[in-house]
Design a protein around this motif. Structure first.
Motif, PDB file in Angstrom:
ATOM      1  N   LEU A   1     -36.293 -41.075  20.192  1.00 12.23           N
ATOM      2  CA  LEU A   1     -35.151 -40.949  21.081  1.00 12.23           C
ATOM      3  C   LEU A   1     -33.901 -40.558  20.307  1.00 12.23           C
ATOM      4  N   LEU A   2     -33.193 -39.547  20.778  1.00 10.86           N
ATOM      5  CA  LEU A   2     -31.941 -39.119  20.172  1.00 10.86           C
ATOM      6  C   LEU A   2     -30.809 -39.480  21.119  1.00 10.86           C
ATOM      7  N   LEU A   3     -29.925 -40.366  20.672  1.00 14.19           N
ATOM      8  CA  LEU A   3     -28.782 -40.773  21.476  1.00 14.19           C
ATOM      9  C   LEU A   3     -27.524 -40.211  20.840  1.00 14.19           C
ATOM     10  N   LEU A   4     -26.656 -39.630  21.666  1.00 17.46           N
ATOM     11  CA  LEU A   4     -25.399 -39.111  21.170  1.00 17.46           C
ATOM     12  C   LEU A   4     -24.359 -40.218  21.245  1.00 17.46           C
ATOM     13  N   SER A   5     -23.719 -40.487  20.121  1.00 13.91           N
ATOM     14  CA  SER A   5     -22.756 -41.578  20.082  1.00 13.91           C
ATOM     15  C   SER A   5     -21.411 -41.136  20.642  1.00 13.91           C
ATOM     16  N   GLY A   6     -20.584 -42.099  20.940  1.00 14.73           N
ATOM     17  CA  GLY A   6     -19.241 -41.812  21.432  1.00 14.73           C
ATOM     18  C   GLY A   6     -19.178 -41.785  22.943  1.00 14.73           C
ATOM     19  N   THR A   7     -17.974 -41.892  23.439  1.00 19.05           N
ATOM     20  CA  THR A   7     -17.733 -41.855  24.878  1.00 19.05           C
ATOM     21  C   THR A   7     -17.534 -40.410  25.314  1.00 19.05           C
ATOM     22  N   PRO A   8     -18.242 -39.951  26.351  1.00 19.10           N
ATOM     23  CA  PRO A   8     -18.061 -38.580  26.815  1.00 19.10           C
ATOM     24  C   PRO A   8     -16.653 -38.370  27.376  1.00 19.10           C
ATOM     25  N   GLN A   9     -16.208 -37.136  27.314  1.00 16.10           N
ATOM     26  CA  GLN A   9     -14.971 -36.764  28.000  1.00 16.10           C
ATOM     27  C   GLN A   9     -15.284 -36.661  29.482  1.00 16.10           C
ATOM     28  N   THR A  10     -14.463 -37.262  30.327  1.00 14.57           N
ATOM     29  CA  THR A  10     -14.556 -37.042  31.769  1.00 14.57           C
ATOM     30  C   THR A  10     -13.363 -36.187  32.138  1.00 14.57           C
ATOM     31  N   LEU A  11     -13.630 -34.953  32.545  1.00 13.47           N
ATOM     32  CA  LEU A  11     -12.573 -34.004  32.904  1.00 13.47           C
ATOM     33  C   LEU A  11     -12.506 -33.919  34.423  1.00 13.47           C
ATOM     34  N   THR A  12     -11.408 -34.405  34.986  1.00 15.21           N
ATOM     35  CA  THR A  12     -11.214 -34.386  36.432  1.00 15.21           C
ATOM     36  C   THR A  12     -10.272 -33.252  36.787  1.00 15.21           C
ATOM     37  N   GLY A  13     -10.752 -32.326  37.629  1.00 18.49           N
ATOM     38  CA  GLY A  13      -9.932 -31.169  38.015  1.00 18.49           C
ATOM     39  C   GLY A  13      -9.956 -30.100  36.939  1.00 18.49           C
ATOM     40  N   ALA A  14      -9.034 -29.149  37.077  1.00 17.93           N
ATOM     41  CA  ALA A  14      -8.943 -28.032  36.135  1.00 17.93           C
ATOM     42  C   ALA A  14      -8.466 -28.536  34.780  1.00 17.93           C
ATOM     43  N   GLY A  15      -8.827 -27.795  33.724  1.00 13.81           N
ATOM     44  CA  GLY A  15      -8.339 -28.172  32.397  1.00 13.81           C
ATOM     45  C   GLY A  15      -9.245 -27.695  31.287  1.00 13.81           C
ATOM     46  N   ALA A  16      -8.954 -28.210  30.102  1.00 15.65           N
ATOM     47  CA  ALA A  16      -9.675 -27.801  28.893  1.00 15.65           C
ATOM     48  C   ALA A  16     -10.785 -28.786  28.564  1.00 15.65           C
ATOM     49  N   VAL A  17     -11.975 -28.269  28.367  1.00 16.32           N
ATOM     50  CA  VAL A  17     -13.093 -29.057  27.845  1.00 16.32           C
ATOM     51  C   VAL A  17     -12.784 -29.277  26.366  1.00 16.32           C
ATOM     52  N   ASN A  18     -12.817 -30.536  25.917  1.00 15.52           N
ATOM     53  CA  ASN A  18     -12.415 -30.786  24.529  1.00 15.52           C
ATOM     54  C   ASN A  18     -13.511 -30.442  23.530  1.00 15.52           C
TER      55      ASN A  18
ATOM     56  N   ALA B   1     -12.277 -23.828  24.062  1.00 15.54           N
ATOM     57  CA  ALA B   1     -11.790 -23.088  22.889  1.00 15.54           C
ATOM     58  C   ALA B   1     -12.929 -22.800  21.920  1.00 15.54           C
ATOM     59  N   ALA B   2     -12.645 -21.997  20.917  1.00 14.33           N
ATOM     60  CA  ALA B   2     -13.612 -21.718  19.856  1.00 14.33           C
ATOM     61  C   ALA B   2     -13.962 -23.019  19.147  1.00 14.33           C
ATOM     62  N   GLY B   3     -15.219 -23.150  18.792  1.00 16.77           N
ATOM     63  CA  GLY B   3     -15.685 -24.372  18.140  1.00 16.77           C
ATOM     64  C   GLY B   3     -15.776 -24.220  16.633  1.00 16.77           C
ATOM     65  N   THR B   4     -16.546 -25.101  16.027  1.00 19.87           N
ATOM     66  CA  THR B   4     -16.824 -25.080  14.597  1.00 19.87           C
ATOM     67  C   THR B   4     -18.267 -24.627  14.419  1.00 19.87           C
ATOM     68  N   GLU B   5     -18.512 -23.829  13.405  1.00 26.14           N
ATOM     69  CA  GLU B   5     -19.858 -23.299  13.157  1.00 26.14           C
ATOM     70  C   GLU B   5     -20.903 -24.410  13.226  1.00 26.14           C
ATOM     71  N   GLY B   6     -21.909 -24.236  14.100  1.00 28.36           N
ATOM     72  CA  GLY B   6     -22.985 -25.208  14.260  1.00 28.36           C
ATOM     73  C   GLY B   6     -22.692 -26.318  15.261  1.00 28.36           C
ATOM     74  N   GLN B   7     -21.486 -26.346  15.818  1.00 31.67           N
ATOM     75  CA  GLN B   7     -21.119 -27.391  16.778  1.00 31.67           C
ATOM     76  C   GLN B   7     -21.927 -27.253  18.064  1.00 31.67           C
ATOM     77  N   ILE B   8     -22.383 -28.383  18.590  1.00 34.79           N
ATOM     78  CA  ILE B   8     -23.121 -28.402  19.861  1.00 34.79           C
ATOM     79  C   ILE B   8     -22.257 -29.109  20.897  1.00 34.79           C
ATOM     80  N   LYS B   9     -22.179 -28.539  22.083  1.00 28.61           N
ATOM     81  CA  LYS B   9     -21.386 -29.097  23.185  1.00 28.61           C
ATOM     82  C   LYS B   9     -22.264 -29.127  24.424  1.00 28.61           C
ATOM     83  N   ILE B  10     -22.295 -30.285  25.117  1.00 25.91           N
ATOM     84  CA  ILE B  10     -23.051 -30.446  26.356  1.00 25.91           C
ATOM     85  C   ILE B  10     -22.044 -30.687  27.478  1.00 25.91           C
ATOM     86  N   ILE B  11     -22.159 -29.889  28.540  1.00 28.91           N
ATOM     87  CA  ILE B  11     -21.238 -30.001  29.675  1.00 28.91           C
ATOM     88  C   ILE B  11     -22.089 -30.152  30.935  1.00 28.91           C
TER      89      ILE B  11
END
Length: 176
Positions: free
Chosen positions: A79-96, A115-125
């Motif tokens: 099992l792979l668990l991602l640590s940290g609290t997810p961002q909850t984006l309500t309405g329009a705006g920037a995904v962090n 925005a542009a990320g860092t090489e190798g960065q993974i983002k789940i939305i």
């Protein structure tokens, strides 16, 4: 019996036992050599225990968690668990870019940016709550310009590679 004779008797006994132990060790080595090519080796593990946990070859183990302190690759099983609290984006705006996961709660036809990320960065939305379509415009999306989330559960997994976000997985999103 004199002290000298006692000492000699003790030393004779000690040498006899030492020879017996040495003989047994040699027997074991001979047996191992006959079962192998004659070369014995062992892996070395660098281990350090401290108040922050146990570090073994650049991997910190603490309270059931694993953190790598090395830039080498890691294979994970299970099992792979991602640590940290997810961002909850309500309405329009920037995904962090600071959390691994962003949960969208739309309040209408929301415009979203990434925005542009860092090489190798993974983002789940993922769309958590539907209140209207959410249209994401990532900086440098490979294979399109926008990602539209139209239903709860719509999810995209992105990786930032060569100055562009690349879609690794898509569940229900519309890529345009």
């Amino acid at each position: 019996m004199s002290i000298t004779k006692l000492t000699d008797k003790f030393l004779d006994s000690l040498f006899s036992k030492t020879k017996t132990v040495a003989s047994k060790v040699n027997d074991v080595i001979d047996k191992l050599n006959s079962q192998t090519d004659g070369t014995l080796s062992a892996d070395t593990i660098s281990e350090n225990t401290s108040g922050t946990g146990v570090t073994i070859d650049g991997v910190l183990l603490k309270d059931g968690g694993i953190t790598t302190t090395s830039s080498s690759t890691s294979d994970l099983a299970g099992l792979l668990l991602l640590s940290g609290t997810p961002q909850t984006l309500t309405g329009a705006g920037a995904v962090n870019l600071t959390t691994k996961v962003t949960l969208l709660v739309t309040t209408g036809a929301d415009t979203l940016t990434l925005a542009a990320g860092t090489e190798g960065q993974i983002k789940i939305i993922t769309m958590k709550t539907y209140g209207g379509d959410g249209t994401l415009t990532p900086t440098g999306l490979r294979g399109g310009t926008t990602i539209t989330f139209g239903d709860v559960g719509d999810t995209v997994v992105l990786m930032y590679i060569d100055s562009a976000w690349v879609i690794l997985a898509n569940n229900g999103c519309i890529i345009a």
